[in-house]
Structure formats: structure tokens, C-alpha cells
Design a protein around this motif. Structure first.
Motif, PDB file in Angstrom:
ATOM      1  N   ILE A 102       0.817  -1.212   0.000  1.00  0.00           N
ATOM      2  CA  ILE A 102       0.000   0.000   0.000  1.00  0.00           C
ATOM      3  C   ILE A 102       0.852   1.264   0.000  1.00  0.00           C
ATOM      4  O   ILE A 102       0.397   2.331  -0.410  1.00  0.00           O
ATOM      5  CB  ILE A 102      -0.985   0.028   1.186  1.00  0.00           C
ATOM      6  N   ARG A 103       2.110   1.158   0.442  1.00  0.00           N
ATOM      7  CA  ARG A 103       2.988   2.333   0.397  1.00  0.00           C
ATOM      8  C   ARG A 103       4.446   1.884   0.481  1.00  0.00           C
ATOM      9  O   ARG A 103       4.788   1.022   1.295  1.00  0.00           O
ATOM     10  CB  ARG A 103       2.686   3.283   1.561  1.00  0.00           C
ATOM     11  N   ASP A 104       5.257   2.445  -0.367  1.00  0.00           N
ATOM     12  CA  ASP A 104       6.710   2.244  -0.331  1.00  0.00           C
ATOM     13  C   ASP A 104       7.288   3.552   0.180  1.00  0.00           C
ATOM     14  O   ASP A 104       7.397   4.517  -0.564  1.00  0.00           O
ATOM     15  CB  ASP A 104       7.210   1.904  -1.735  1.00  0.00           C
ATOM     16  N   ASP A 105       7.632   3.574   1.455  1.00  0.00           N
ATOM     17  CA  ASP A 105       8.079   4.812   2.094  1.00  0.00           C
ATOM     18  C   ASP A 105       9.597   4.916   2.098  1.00  0.00           C
ATOM     19  O   ASP A 105      10.284   4.082   2.702  1.00  0.00           O
ATOM     20  CB  ASP A 105       7.577   4.864   3.545  1.00  0.00           C
ATOM     21  N   HIS A 106      10.113   5.927   1.421  1.00  0.00           N
ATOM     22  CA  HIS A 106      11.541   6.254   1.500  1.00  0.00           C
ATOM     23  C   HIS A 106      11.710   7.116   2.751  1.00  0.00           C
ATOM     24  O   HIS A 106      11.322   8.271   2.785  1.00  0.00           O
ATOM     25  CB  HIS A 106      11.952   7.006   0.231  1.00  0.00           C
ATOM     26  N   MET A 107      12.298   6.515   3.796  1.00  0.00           N
ATOM     27  CA  MET A 107      12.372   7.189   5.087  1.00  0.00           C
ATOM     28  C   MET A 107      13.548   8.141   5.207  1.00  0.00           C
ATOM     29  O   MET A 107      13.632   8.918   6.152  1.00  0.00           O
ATOM     30  CB  MET A 107      12.451   6.148   6.208  1.00  0.00           C
ATOM     31  N   GLY A 108      14.491   8.052   4.273  1.00  0.00           N
ATOM     32  CA  GLY A 108      15.614   8.987   4.322  1.00  0.00           C
ATOM     33  C   GLY A 108      16.921   8.320   3.962  1.00  0.00           C
ATOM     34  O   GLY A 108      17.043   7.095   3.918  1.00  0.00           O
ATOM     35  N   ASP A 109      17.909   9.153   3.658  1.00  0.00           N
ATOM     36  CA  ASP A 109      19.261   8.703   3.350  1.00  0.00           C
ATOM     37  C   ASP A 109      20.204   9.175   4.443  1.00  0.00           C
ATOM     38  O   ASP A 109      19.975  10.209   5.078  1.00  0.00           O
ATOM     39  CB  ASP A 109      19.734   9.271   2.007  1.00  0.00           C
TER      40      ASP A 109
END
Length: 231
Positions: free
Chosen positions: A144-151
Motif C-alpha cells: 500500500i505504500r513504499d516509504d523512502h524514510m531517508g538517506d
């Protein structure tokens, strides 16, 4: 000089025509790595011999994977690369990732594991910094969601339990898959990787949110903490 320039342009056009014919007759597998990039760049820089530039880019970024995942600014710093040329490379990457991600979204993730790994490797295996993403699944294990949380830095990106769980609540997630990469190339989990995964598992249990796995992606392969018996 004018005659030399005309001859060079003619030779370049003939070479590109041969590459195009090879592509038409036998597909992309018939082209070497530098020929793929060379022809792509020729579409953006039509009046230039792009073979030297293609070879330079592959050397600079360690191959096609590294080139495609390099950020815009890094590619633009290579002599001879302008915005149009960089855009040509990044649009190919975006198209490939979209296709792979659509494969992941089409079926329950746990029944489509190889498609997930293909997508994650294409996006993260060659990055120069750590990236954290959280895949949110519904009760049928559909994405339902592919969350890019940060680099993060070259060797560390933070995963905060509170942020992950809060996001899962907001999305109504039934389950999670944690993902991050190791720019070193070695996917072996660190003690911190294991500890933070267990913290998120414990926090999720209280809210009936499962953590199916934590996958570490790297140039040398991947590691599933569940498969390793570490969850």
C-alpha cells in the motif's frame, strides 16, 4: 578542419546506425554495456561521438548499476555531461524502477518475493549512501505504500521506531518489511540492524502490526534477517 569535422560526423552517424540495426535485429543483449550508454547519449547529443563519454561514465561509477543510481549532481560533474544527457540517464532509471515496482504491487508481496528483490536491488544496491525504506502492506500482504524514510551517510542511516510505527498507524498497515542498503557492498547485518528490527517488532506487536522481514541490500547480494533466523 571543416572536412575533418564533416567526416567525423558522417562516421559517427554510420556507427550509430550500426548500433541501431544491431538493437533492432537482436535486442539489447547484443549490445555491450558501453554501447547501450553510448547510444542513449547519442539521442541526447546527436552530433557528437559519445563512445568515449559512455566509457568514462561506466569507469567513474563502476558500471551501469552505479551510473543509473548515481544522483543527478554526481553525473553532471563528469566532463561532457549536460542536463539533457543526465536527464536521459535518469529517465531510463525511473522507467525501469516504475516497471519493477508495478510488478511488486501487482501481487501479494510474500508470494512475489523475487520481484521485490529485483526492485530493491535496482534501486539500492549501488547507492553510495545508506537508504532506509519501509514497505507497508495491508491484511492481504499487498503493497500500500513504499516509504523512502531517508538517506544517511556512507555507513549509517537511522531507523527510528517511533516514526515507523506512527506511519504504519496513519496508513492502517497490517504488516511491514524494513529495507536498507549497505554501500560497503557487504549485506551482513550489524548488531544495530538486528536490535532496531527487534525494537520495531516489539512495538508493532502491541498494535497488531507484523514485521515480516528486514532485508539488507548490497552490491554483493542481500540478506533477509528472517531467513537468517534473526527476528
Amino acid at each position: 578542419m571543416a572536412e575533418q569535422d564533416a567526416k567525423a560526423a558522417h562516421d559517427g552517424a554510420g556507427h550509430r546506425a550500426r548500433l541501431r540495426q544491431k538493437l533492432a535485429d537482436a535486442g539489447g543483449e547484443a549490445l555491450l554495456d558501453h554501447e547501450l550508454i553510448e547510444y542513449l547519449l547519442a539521442l541526447a547529443i546527436p552530433r557528437r561521438d559519445t563512445k568515449p563519454l559512455a566509457k568514462l561514465l561506466l569507469r567513474e561509477f563502476g558500471g551501469i548499476g552505479g551510473l543509473m543510481t548515481a544522483d543527478w549532481q554526481a553525473i553532471a560533474r563528469v566532463p561532457g555531461m549536460g542536463d539533457t544527457s543526465v536527464a536521459a540517464i535518469k529517465i531510463v532509471q525511473a522507467t525501469a524502477l516504475r516497471m519493477l515496482r508495478n510488478e511488486v504491487a501487482a501481487r501479494p508481496v510474500l508470494a512475489n518475493w523475487q520481484a521485490l528483490l529485483d526492485y530493491l536491488r535496482a534501486d539500492m544496491a549501488h547507492l553510495g549512501v545508506e537508504r532506509v525504506r519501509v514497505l507497508h502492506l495491508n491484511s492481504r500482504n499487498m503493497l500500500i505504500r513504499d516509504d523512502h524514510m531517508g538517506d544517511g551517510s556512507i555507513d549509517q542511516a537511522a531507523i527510528y521506531t517511533r516514526e515507523v510505527i506512527r506511519r504504519a498507524i496513519d496508513l492502517g498497515s497490517a504488516a511491514l518489511i524494513l529495507v536498507h542498503n549497505h554501500p560497503s557492498g557487504d549485506p551482513s547485518p550489524s548488531r544495530q540492524d538486528i536490535d532496531v528490527t527487534r525494537q520495531i517488532i516489539d512495538a508493532g506487536k502491541r498494535l497488531n502490526i507484523s514485521v515480516h522481514d528486514h532485508v539488507i541490500i548490497a552490491g554483493q547480494g542481500h540478506v533477509s534477517l528472517r531467513a537468517k533466523g534473526l527476528l
